[in-house]
Design a protein around this motif. Structure first.
Motif, PDB file in Angstrom:
ATOM      1  N   VAL A 119      35.637 -15.947  19.948  1.00 10.45           N
ATOM      2  CA  VAL A 119      35.528 -17.294  20.516  1.00 10.45           C
ATOM      3  C   VAL A 119      35.618 -18.353  19.419  1.00 10.45           C
ATOM      4  CG1 VAL A 119      34.023 -18.905  21.724  1.00 10.45           C
ATOM      5  CG2 VAL A 119      34.196 -16.539  22.512  1.00 10.45           C
ATOM      6  N   GLU A 120      34.849 -18.170  18.354  1.00  7.72           N
ATOM      7  CA  GLU A 120      34.828 -19.168  17.283  1.00  7.72           C
ATOM      8  C   GLU A 120      36.211 -19.425  16.713  1.00  7.72           C
ATOM      9  OE1 GLU A 120      31.935 -20.030  13.505  1.00  7.72           O
ATOM     10  OE2 GLU A 120      33.141 -18.191  13.435  1.00  7.72           O
ATOM     11  N   ALA A 121      37.033 -18.393  16.663  1.00 12.11           N
ATOM     12  CA  ALA A 121      38.381 -18.538  16.107  1.00 12.11           C
ATOM     13  C   ALA A 121      39.237 -19.507  16.909  1.00 12.11           C
ATOM     14  CB  ALA A 121      39.059 -17.171  16.044  1.00 12.11           C
ATOM     15  N   HIS A 122      38.875 -19.733  18.169  1.00 15.61           N
ATOM     16  CA  HIS A 122      39.663 -20.616  19.041  1.00 15.61           C
ATOM     17  C   HIS A 122      39.040 -21.996  19.214  1.00 15.61           C
ATOM     18  CE1 HIS A 122      42.555 -17.568  20.247  1.00 15.61           C
ATOM     19  NE2 HIS A 122      41.563 -16.721  20.424  1.00 15.61           N
ATOM     20  N   LEU A 123      37.865 -22.236  18.617  1.00 15.18           N
ATOM     21  CA  LEU A 123      37.168 -23.491  18.838  1.00 15.18           C
ATOM     22  C   LEU A 123      37.481 -24.515  17.752  1.00 15.18           C
ATOM     23  CD1 LEU A 123      33.590 -22.328  19.923  1.00 15.18           C
ATOM     24  CD2 LEU A 123      35.517 -23.002  21.366  1.00 15.18           C
ATOM     25  N   ALA A 124      37.425 -25.769  18.137  1.00 12.79           N
ATOM     26  CA  ALA A 124      37.517 -26.858  17.160  1.00 12.79           C
ATOM     27  C   ALA A 124      36.267 -26.843  16.288  1.00 12.79           C
ATOM     28  CB  ALA A 124      37.650 -28.197  17.883  1.00 12.79           C
ATOM     29  N   PRO A 125      36.365 -27.344  15.045  1.00 15.04           N
ATOM     30  CA  PRO A 125      35.194 -27.352  14.150  1.00 15.04           C
ATOM     31  C   PRO A 125      34.012 -28.141  14.716  1.00 15.04           C
ATOM     32  CG  PRO A 125      37.201 -27.778  12.917  1.00 15.04           C
ATOM     33  CD  PRO A 125      37.584 -27.817  14.369  1.00 15.04           C
ATOM     34  N   THR A 126      34.279 -29.044  15.656  1.00 15.58           N
ATOM     35  CA  THR A 126      33.203 -29.866  16.230  1.00 15.58           C
ATOM     36  C   THR A 126      32.559 -29.234  17.463  1.00 15.58           C
ATOM     37  OG1 THR A 126      34.864 -31.062  17.518  1.00 15.58           O
ATOM     38  CG2 THR A 126      34.217 -32.014  15.399  1.00 15.58           C
ATOM     39  N   ALA A 127      33.076 -28.109  17.920  1.00 12.74           N
ATOM     40  CA  ALA A 127      32.555 -27.475  19.131  1.00 12.74           C
ATOM     41  C   ALA A 127      31.266 -26.699  18.831  1.00 12.74           C
ATOM     42  CB  ALA A 127      33.595 -26.549  19.730  1.00 12.74           C
ATOM     43  N   TRP A 128      30.479 -26.480  19.881  1.00  7.97           N
ATOM     44  CA  TRP A 128      29.241 -25.718  19.784  1.00  7.97           C
ATOM     45  C   TRP A 128      29.429 -24.342  20.421  1.00  7.97           C
ATOM     46  CZ3 TRP A 128      26.131 -28.413  16.714  1.00  7.97           C
ATOM     47  CH2 TRP A 128      26.139 -29.811  16.774  1.00  7.97           C
ATOM     48  N   LEU A 129      28.672 -23.360  19.948  1.00 13.38           N
ATOM     49  CA  LEU A 129      28.763 -21.996  20.448  1.00 13.38           C
ATOM     50  C   LEU A 129      27.352 -21.497  20.752  1.00 13.38           C
ATOM     51  CD1 LEU A 129      30.463 -19.425  20.983  1.00 13.38           C
ATOM     52  CD2 LEU A 129      30.289 -18.912  18.521  1.00 13.38           C
ATOM     53  N   ALA A 130      27.202 -20.788  21.868  1.00 13.51           N
ATOM     54  CA  ALA A 130      25.889 -20.290  22.269  1.00 13.51           C
ATOM     55  C   ALA A 130      26.003 -18.855  22.759  1.00 13.51           C
ATOM     56  CB  ALA A 130      25.290 -21.160  23.371  1.00 13.51           C
ATOM     57  N   SER A 131      24.906 -18.123  22.634  1.00 16.85           N
ATOM     58  CA  SER A 131      24.810 -16.776  23.195  1.00 16.85           C
ATOM     59  C   SER A 131      23.754 -16.760  24.284  1.00 16.85           C
ATOM     60  CB  SER A 131      24.435 -15.759  22.112  1.00 16.85           C
ATOM     61  OG  SER A 131      24.219 -14.474  22.692  1.00 16.85           O
TER      62      SER A 131
END
Length: 299
Positions: A119-131
């Motif tokens: 997922v992180e590989a496809h996100l913009a640097p400003t995006a947030w990621l959660a589990s």
């Protein structure tokens, strides 16, 4: 960061809207519920599944939840509008425009770390990621990420549409701004956030599993029937649902996985009873299989 409780109602007036575009990796019962929650809050939602059949099933789950909300009259948007804001695909590149993506794959460390990196590989640097993990370390999961400061735990509860609690779990490198935003997002979903420091089982799973394991041991030892034990907790302690019925709803396999993790990290008091292992081994997983401590075939 200390443990704190925040009332969704108290924050409603100051809560910020959820991100305009939200992604969910995994469209099972939990993932579909998470997608439904963000759709109800006005977001455009992209669900990514691993194959065409799984994607079709995920779409059906989300739309079924939407139809239930519409039938209760709790939604102002039309079904057509909600359907238009939902995308279900097998391509993780569809997450590219998301401001937030929530991972909701099974509680297996290797699977989650692989999924989060994808997922992180496809996100913009400003995006947030959660589990959506219910027990795995947010700090440990973040170690494989390029931007661990933009990663947090959002532990939704099953079933998501009717559950009012979400644990916001901060890892050692989680940006404090993300912790604040996450609590506001939870309030915007109409739910109550509790802020929890990363620890085995967090707050809810640690307490819930402790009670459930003791209840299972009591069944194993012939102390009382599952019905009697649950009735004791419902009537005696005002729990809305007993620990064994809750275990059936969560899934005995899920409970076992969390118990094994807590046993490894916190010691023998979380050792899974043999009865739990036996039920999982023979496929009695609770509501999803039709049988656990109770019969769910007609549920």
């Amino acid at each position: 960061m200390t443990l704190s409780t925040v009332s969704a109602k108290a924050q409603a007036a100051q809560s910020v809207p959820v991100p305009h575009q939200v992604g969910v990796l995994g469209g099972g019962r939990m993932g579909a519920g998470i997608a439904h929650a963000f759709l109800m809050a006005g977001a455009r939602v992209t669900v990514v599944e691993q194959g065409d059949d799984a994607a079709a099933a995920a779409r059906d789950r989300v739309l079924t939840a939407i139809d239930k909300s519409l039938s209760r009259g709790s939604v102002t948007a039309s079904r057509a509008e909600l359907d238009d804001r939902l995308t279900v695909t097998t391509d993780a590149a569809a997450f590219a425009g998301s401001g937030l993506v929530v991972e909701a794959v099974p509680e297996i460390v290797a699977l989650k770390t692989q999924a989060l990196r994808l997922v992180e590989a496809h996100l913009a640097p400003t995006a947030w990621l959660a589990s959506n993990t219910s027990s795995l370390s947010i700090t440990d999961l973040a170690e494989t990420l390029d931007r661990p400061d933009r990663f947090i735990g959002l532990h939704f509860f099953n079933p998501v549409p009717v559950s009012t609690l979400i644990e916001v779990v901060t890892g050692e490198r989680t940006d404090p701004e993300l912790a604040r935003l996450a609590q506001d997002w939870v309030s915007s979903l109409g739910k109550t956030p509790i802020l929890v420091r990363d620890s085995p089982g967090f707050a809810s799973s640690r307490l819930g599993v402790a009670i459930a394991l003791e209840a299972i041991r009591m069944v194993e030892e012939g102390v009382a029937s599952p019905e009697a034990i649950d009735t004791a907790m419902v009537l005696g302690y005002k729990h809305p649902v007993g620990p064994l019925r809750t275990t059936d709803i969560v899934g005995l396999d899920v409970r076992l996985g969390i118990a094994e993790h807590l046993h490894e990290t916190l010691g023998d008091r979380f050792a899974p009873p043999q009865l739990l292992r036996d039920l999982v081994a023979r496929g009695d997983l609770g509501r999803k299989s039709g049988r656990g401590f109770f019969d769910w075939k007609d549920a």
